[in-house]
Scaffold this active site. Structure first.
Site, PDB file in Angstrom:
ATOM      1  N   HIS A   1      13.006  -9.079 157.351  1.00  0.00           N
ATOM      2  CA  HIS A   1      12.376  -8.340 158.458  1.00  0.00           C
ATOM      3  C   HIS A   1      12.586  -9.110 159.773  1.00  0.00           C
ATOM      4  O   HIS A   1      12.994  -8.534 160.787  1.00  0.00           O
ATOM      5  CB  HIS A   1      10.883  -8.150 158.164  1.00  0.00           C
ATOM      6  CG  HIS A   1      10.145  -7.432 159.240  1.00  0.00           C
ATOM      7  ND1 HIS A   1       9.686  -6.153 159.092  1.00  0.00           N
ATOM      8  CD2 HIS A   1       9.758  -7.823 160.491  1.00  0.00           C
ATOM      9  CE1 HIS A   1       9.062  -5.778 160.206  1.00  0.00           C
ATOM     10  NE2 HIS A   1       9.091  -6.779 161.062  1.00  0.00           N
ATOM     11  N   GLU A   2      12.309 -10.422 159.744  1.00  0.00           N
ATOM     12  CA  GLU A   2      12.463 -11.235 160.959  1.00  0.00           C
ATOM     13  C   GLU A   2      13.940 -11.387 161.328  1.00  0.00           C
ATOM     14  O   GLU A   2      14.304 -11.374 162.502  1.00  0.00           O
ATOM     15  CB  GLU A   2      11.800 -12.604 160.796  1.00  0.00           C
ATOM     16  CG  GLU A   2      10.305 -12.552 160.536  1.00  0.00           C
ATOM     17  CD  GLU A   2       9.525 -11.664 161.503  1.00  0.00           C
ATOM     18  OE1 GLU A   2       9.883 -11.595 162.703  1.00  0.00           O
ATOM     19  OE2 GLU A   2       8.556 -11.026 161.061  1.00  0.00           O
TER      20      GLU A   2
ATOM     21  N   HIS B   1      15.239  -8.690 163.435  1.00  0.00           N
ATOM     22  CA  HIS B   1      14.904  -8.835 164.861  1.00  0.00           C
ATOM     23  C   HIS B   1      15.985  -9.595 165.625  1.00  0.00           C
ATOM     24  O   HIS B   1      16.314  -9.220 166.754  1.00  0.00           O
ATOM     25  CB  HIS B   1      13.560  -9.542 165.051  1.00  0.00           C
ATOM     26  CG  HIS B   1      12.380  -8.654 164.905  1.00  0.00           C
ATOM     27  ND1 HIS B   1      12.143  -7.580 165.733  1.00  0.00           N
ATOM     28  CD2 HIS B   1      11.340  -8.691 164.031  1.00  0.00           C
ATOM     29  CE1 HIS B   1      11.012  -6.980 165.374  1.00  0.00           C
ATOM     30  NE2 HIS B   1      10.512  -7.636 164.338  1.00  0.00           N
TER      31      HIS B   1
ATOM     32  N   CYS C   1       5.004  -4.011 161.783  1.00  0.00           N
ATOM     33  CA  CYS C   1       5.624  -4.934 162.732  1.00  0.00           C
ATOM     34  C   CYS C   1       4.710  -5.087 163.942  1.00  0.00           C
ATOM     35  O   CYS C   1       4.175  -4.095 164.449  1.00  0.00           O
ATOM     36  CB  CYS C   1       6.987  -4.374 163.164  1.00  0.00           C
ATOM     37  SG  CYS C   1       7.851  -5.401 164.361  1.00  0.00           S
TER      38      CYS C   1
END
Length: 193
Positions: free
Chosen positions: A149-150, A153, A107
């Site tokens: 993954h994004e 966030h 990341c």
């Protein structure tokens, strides 16, 4: 414009991001800056919280992963996944499917740490594009992984949250070094001290 990437330790990375509308100030420029920042940092995805904006926006370009693959055999490992280059606004995961699989993730906000993370094989996600048209699409393989993954966030989560507690404990010193700015990277970072 290349924006500084927020380092681990900044509270913005732990907030659930807010939805935005077409009237969000400077959105077109912000998206352009996010693409530029992501490419300048050698990333394949970038979420708004990583540039200190707690909004439900992220960009993904997994096409470059497939372009970088040396042989056709490697591409065959991800059937049905040719990559995607897209803007995701106000995204919500609708369904996770397939066999969970591990892959080594990193990341931009947590530099120099890479770990095997297990995620679902496919994701169905509802989102708006940069023109605020609504889509519901299903992605598989590496593209699904980058999107998840994004997506983490904008939900206030980080990839290290998927690790067992003991593994996270072992990373504590490295994470403290990142949050206190005791790390060198070849892209612009913002450290909270």
């Amino acid at each position: 414009m290349i924006l500084p990437i927020v380092a681990y330790g900044n509270p913005v990375l732990r907030k659930v991001a807010e939805e935005i509308g077409p009237d969000y100030p400077g959105l077109k420029e912000l998206i352009a800056n996010m693409w530029e920042t992501m490419y300048a940092s050698n990333g394949v995805g970038l979420a708004a919280p990583q540039i200190n904006k707690s909004i439900r926006l992220f960009v993904v370009d997994s096409v470059q992963i497939f372009e970088a693959m040396e042989d056709e055999e490697e591409k065959q490992e991800y059937p049905g996944d040719e990559g995607a280059k897209k803007v995701f606004i106000n995204a919500y995961v609708k369904e996770l499917n397939g066999k969970p699989w591990a892959y080594n993730e990193g990341c931009l906000s947590i530099p120099k740490i890479r770990e095997d993370i297990t995620r679902a094989e496919s994701v169905t996600i509802e989102y708006e594009d940069e023109n605020f048209q609504t889509h519901t699409d299903t992605y598989t393989g590496i593209t699904a992984r980058v999107i998840l993954h994004e997506y983490d966030h904008i939900e206030g989560k980080l990839f290290i949250d998927h690790l067992p507690a003991l593994k996270r404990q072992l990373l504590k010193r490295k994470l403290n070094d990142i949050s206190s700015g005791k790390i060198k990277v070849d892209y612009k970072m913002s450290f909270s001290r």
